[in-house]
Design a protein around this motif. Structure first.
Motif, short mmCIF file in Angstrom:
data_model
loop_
_atom_site.label_atom_id
_atom_site.label_comp_id
_atom_site.label_asym_id
_atom_site.label_seq_id
_atom_site.Cartn_x
_atom_site.Cartn_y
_atom_site.Cartn_z
N TRP A 1 42.17 37.70 27.44
CA TRP A 1 42.40 38.96 26.73
C TRP A 1 43.23 38.81 25.44
N PHE B 1 38.13 41.54 22.15
CA PHE B 1 36.67 41.72 22.25
C PHE B 1 35.91 40.75 21.34
N ASP C 1 37.86 37.89 30.10
CA ASP C 1 38.27 39.30 30.21
C ASP C 1 37.19 40.20 29.61
N ARG D 1 29.69 46.14 24.27
CA ARG D 1 31.12 46.35 24.53
C ARG D 1 31.93 45.53 23.51
N LYS E 1 38.99 39.71 38.15
CA LYS E 1 40.05 40.63 37.71
C LYS E 1 39.44 42.03 37.70
N ASP F 1 39.81 45.82 36.98
CA ASP F 1 40.64 46.70 36.15
C ASP F 1 40.31 48.17 36.39
N ASN G 1 41.21 51.66 33.95
CA ASN G 1 42.01 52.04 32.79
C ASN G 1 42.12 53.53 32.50
N CYS H 1 44.26 45.10 38.70
CA CYS H 1 44.87 45.43 37.41
C CYS H 1 44.51 46.88 37.14
N SER I 1 45.32 48.90 33.71
CA SER I 1 46.07 48.94 32.45
C SER I 1 47.39 48.20 32.63
N GLY I 2 47.35 47.08 33.27
CA GLY I 2 48.59 46.37 33.64
C GLY I 2 48.95 46.77 35.04
N TRP J 1 48.20 42.36 38.21
CA TRP J 1 48.66 42.08 36.85
C TRP J 1 49.86 43.02 36.63
N ASP K 1 50.79 45.00 31.08
CA ASP K 1 50.20 44.54 29.82
C ASP K 1 51.30 44.11 28.85
C1 GLA Z 1 43.58 46.60 30.43
C2 GLA Z 1 44.18 45.39 31.10
C3 GLA Z 1 44.23 44.23 30.15
C4 GLA Z 1 42.86 43.92 29.65
C5 GLA Z 1 42.24 45.15 29.03
C6 GLA Z 1 40.78 44.92 28.69
O1 GLA Z 1 44.40 47.09 29.45
O2 GLA Z 1 45.44 45.69 31.60
O3 GLA Z 1 44.80 43.11 30.76
O4 GLA Z 1 42.07 43.44 30.71
O5 GLA Z 1 42.31 46.27 29.90
O6 GLA Z 1 40.19 46.04 28.16
#
Ligand code: GLA
Length: 723
Positions: free
Chosen positions: A313, A318, A343, A353, A458, A460, A462, A508, A510-511, A527, A530
């Motif tokens: 990441w 991206f 990631d 994306r 991983k 996620d 968000n 994870c 957003s962290g 995780w 972030d």
């Molecule tokens: C979140 C995660 C990050 C990363 C981004 C990708 O913010 O916490 O570690 O994976 O998404 O979009």
């Protein structure tokens, strides 16, 4: 551990006083939770130090807290249960029926059956007491045989009473990139609520955990503390009520907020587990209890060493193609990384994306970025001696995606054509719907079947639930969404664990938005944030390690200046901070010069050689970053006390002769330890005793002076028992 089997079935014998036959002693090696039946009601007699005998308990005064109090029984305190019965009546009066207890090796199991005085409405209190770890797990099962459905409006997992002169509550709050901050307050008369109403990514702002210190502020090394955590990834609520008699009662469980739940006669409502521990020697021991328990009984594969990952990441965001990723793998392999994790950004074709604005939901490999697919990347990784992992966010969807076009009905929405509230340009899929559960399972299942050599996922998430409404749930069951979402998620994760027992899953959101023992039951790690700035991580990881073990705490070395805070820190400080958890990297090795690559290589070798101490050892918090002295220190010690790793950090400027005095803990005081430095990068050691042999007694009582004066200096020391 002794193996014995006891079965006690007690029936109601008498009322008015605690009857000896109805004393229920839930116990571990050092903790007792004692209940008694008084006037047909289940009451708490004691929670705290282990009682070697409860003889004479029937002579004690009978003024105790009712356990699992219910609405309509006359009490005006907070209740654990509110139910509207099939005939519309709202009173519930829970009467003790019987209990059963058994001990099998390390776990004492207790089930207590309560029944409403008038109706065929039952509450089963379940406990598992982990003997060696001093942890008690509690959950509740509600069922009934009434003529129609019962509407549950409150359904706690646990109630517990505390008795002290004063109570100090520590809880863990935060926000994105600032999770698990600690705050402590003295509880006054009234109710203090700790809760979340976000449904998903629910631990970002408030973690479902607490420390309650009795009679004095919490200290790591002394005093009585209770520590608890709810194993639930959805809305939770802890209410601490200090009443007119200075008793403190905790009611803990799913947040009843807009969550009324219909329970039909054939169904069971099972609450999440509340995890509790207690220590009379401060909160450090309580943390150790939770960590030991978590590794053995809650985490996936808590007894297996975790590999070093490099997550793409912060190194690529991206913006990558196969060549960029391969070049990152070259550097990763050179430094000794074990798993390369790709990631966000690898999927989506009609709506690629390439930012967070589109493509989420379309889990087909992006042909432009990766024309030869994921398999080609895995081949390359394996050729370099690396394993491969991948990022997914299968619960979510961008409106700009093929998935949103094909299945608008799968999206959680406010209904009646209300405008949707976007967060990070995305919406949430409705996991209360079994079809959506199958889809979400399928996303990961497809990736893993197509690429059977993937070893790490991983996962996620968000955003949280704001557009409240489900096209799947009936009109009168819309309020089930909060709970059914989380239960749907758990079902999917359980199915994946079953089909893919060897995959490492990271939670994870957003962290650190999914740092809870619910998610951690299906995953290996989280995780933590972030925010990868090591100064910020001092506080985030400090809060986190109160409740959750190092083996599960993703902590990555990143670039300086830090992407979130712009703070510049030395590479050593960044590495030493990542050493405190499950170490990894989050950068492009292309951005490191040769000297840095060499240094990181040494750090990874060192981590590998010592990770069993960090990942399986007992944690000792030696000096808090919250203290005003500008130093922080922790250590990990093997259960045998023969090896330890100590990490000390300086985060403020100190005057010329000032040095940090770190007194160690948890060592064998009669043993003598050899002292060496790890991750050192200076000509002169910052600790004079390097290379010397010193007794545990001296290390713990006199301590070591560490020469750190400038912010972001740090030292890692290894102790090895020589005799
Ligand atoms: C979140 C995660 C990050 C990363 C981004 C990708 O913010 O916490 O570690 O994976 O998404 O979009």
């Amino acid at each position: 551990m002794k193996i014995k089997w006891i079965m006690v079935i007690c029936t109601l014998l008498c009322v008015g006083v605690l009857a000896k036959a109805q004393i229920i002693h839930i116990e571990t090696e050092r903790i007792s939770l004692v209940y008694g039946v008084n006037d047909e009601k289940l009451q708490q007699v004691h929670f705290g130090n282990h009682l070697s005998s409860v003889d004479g308990v029937e002579h004690l005064s009978t003024k105790f807290d009712e356990i699992y109090p219910s609405f309509g029984n006359g009490s005006s305190n907070e209740v654990a249960l509110i139910a509207t019965h099939a005939d519309g009546s709202m009173a519930t009066d829970l009467i003790y029926q019987n209990h059963q207890q058994s001990i099998d090796d390390n776990i004492q199991t207790t089930t207590i059956l309560l029944k409403d005085e008038k109706k065929a409405f039952f509450v089963e209190l379940n406990f598992k007491a982990y003997q060696a770890e001093d942890v008690i797990e509690q959950w509740v099962v509600i069922h009934h045989k009434e003529k129609k459905a019962v509407r549950l409006e409150q359904f706690a997992s646990s109630t517990i009473g505390f008795k002290a002169e004063s109570y100090y509550l520590t809880h863990f709050y935060g926000s994105w990139a600032k999770e698990m901050q600690m705050t402590e307050e003295k509880l006054c008369n009234g109710i203090k609520l700790i809760e979340t109403k976000r449904g998903v990514r629910s631990t970002e702002y408030e973690n479902p955990s607490f420390v309650l210190a009795l009679d004095q502020k919490a200290s790591d090394a002394n005093g009585e503390v209770a520590m608890g955590a709810l194993a639930w990834s959805g809305n939770f609520r802890f209410s601490f009520q200090v009443d007119d008699k200075e008793n403190c009662q905790l009611v803990a469980g799913i947040n009843p907020y807009a969550s009324a739940y219909w329970l039909s006669p054939k169904e069971e409502f099972v609450t999440p587990r509340m995890i509790l521990t207690y220590s009379n020697t401060g909160k450090n021991q309580a943390s150790i209890n939770l960590h030991r328990w978590a590794r053995k009984y809650n985490l996936q594969d808590g007894d297996e060493e975790r590999p070093i990952v490099l997550n793409s990441w912060e190194g690529a965001y991206f913006k990558f193609d196969a060549d960029k990723l391969k070049s990152m793998m070259d550097g990763a392999a050179e430094m000794g990384v074990e798993v390369f994790v790709l990631d966000d950004g690898w999927f989506g074709n009609k709506y690629p994306r390439n930012s967070d604005k589109s493509g989420l939901g379309d889990w087909q490999v992006n042909k432009k970025k990766l024309p030869k697919g994921i398999g080609d990347l895995i081949d390359y990784a394996e050729g370099k001696g690396l394993q491969f992992g991948i990022w997914v966010e299968p619960e979510m969807v961008n409106p700009k995606s093929e998935l949103a076009e094909q299945h608008p009905e799968w999206i959680i929405q406010r209904l009646n054509d209300r405008e949707e509230i976007l967060e990070r340009s995305q919406l949430l899929l409705d996991l209360s719907n079994p079809e959506v559960q199958d889809f979400v399972f399928g996303v990961v299942d497809n990736v893993l079947t197509e690429n059977p050599r993937i070893v790490y996922v991983k996962w996620d998430a968000n955003r949280h639930i704001q557009n409240f409404g489900s096209t799947y749930l009936d009109a009168d069951k819309q309020s089930h969404l909060w709970i059914d979402y989380t239960k749907g998620l758990e079902k999917v994760l359980a199915k994946l664990n079953e089909k893919y027992p060897d995959i490492i899953f990271q939670a994870c959101a957003s962290g650190g938005g999914r740092v809870d023992y619910g998610a951690l039951n299906y995953t290996h790690e989280f995780w933590a944030s972030d925010d990868t700035d090591p100064f910020e991580r001092l506080f985030i990881q400090w809060g986190t390690n109160h409740i959750y073990p190092a083996i599960a705490t993703g902590a990555h070395i990143t670039k300086s200046p830090n992407h979130q805070t712009n703070r510049a820190t030395p590479l050593k400080f960044r590495c030493d901070m990542a050493m405190g958890g499950r170490l990894g990297l989050e950068l492009s090795p292309d951005n490191l010069d040769e000297k840095d690559i060499d240094y990181v290589k040494r750090v990874l070798e060192t981590y590998k050689a010592n990770r069993s101490i960090i990942q399986f050892g007992d944690l000792f918090r030696l000096n808090s970053p919250y203290d005003k002295d500008g130093y922080a220190a922790i250590s990990y010690i093997t259960p045998e006390k023969d090896e330890a790793v100590v990490m000390a950090y300086c985060h403020e400027f100190h005057r010329r002769d000032e040095r940090a005095l770190i007194k160690l803990q948890g060592l064998d005081e009669d043993a003598v330890y050899h002292i060496s430095e790890l991750n050192g990068n200076r000509k002169v050691n910052q600790v004079n005793e390097i290379g010397k042999e010193i007794s545990g007694a001296l290390l713990m009582n006199r301590g070591l002076f560490i020469n750190m004066k400038k912010p972001y200096e740090s030292v890692v020391i290894k102790l090895e028992k020589v005799r």
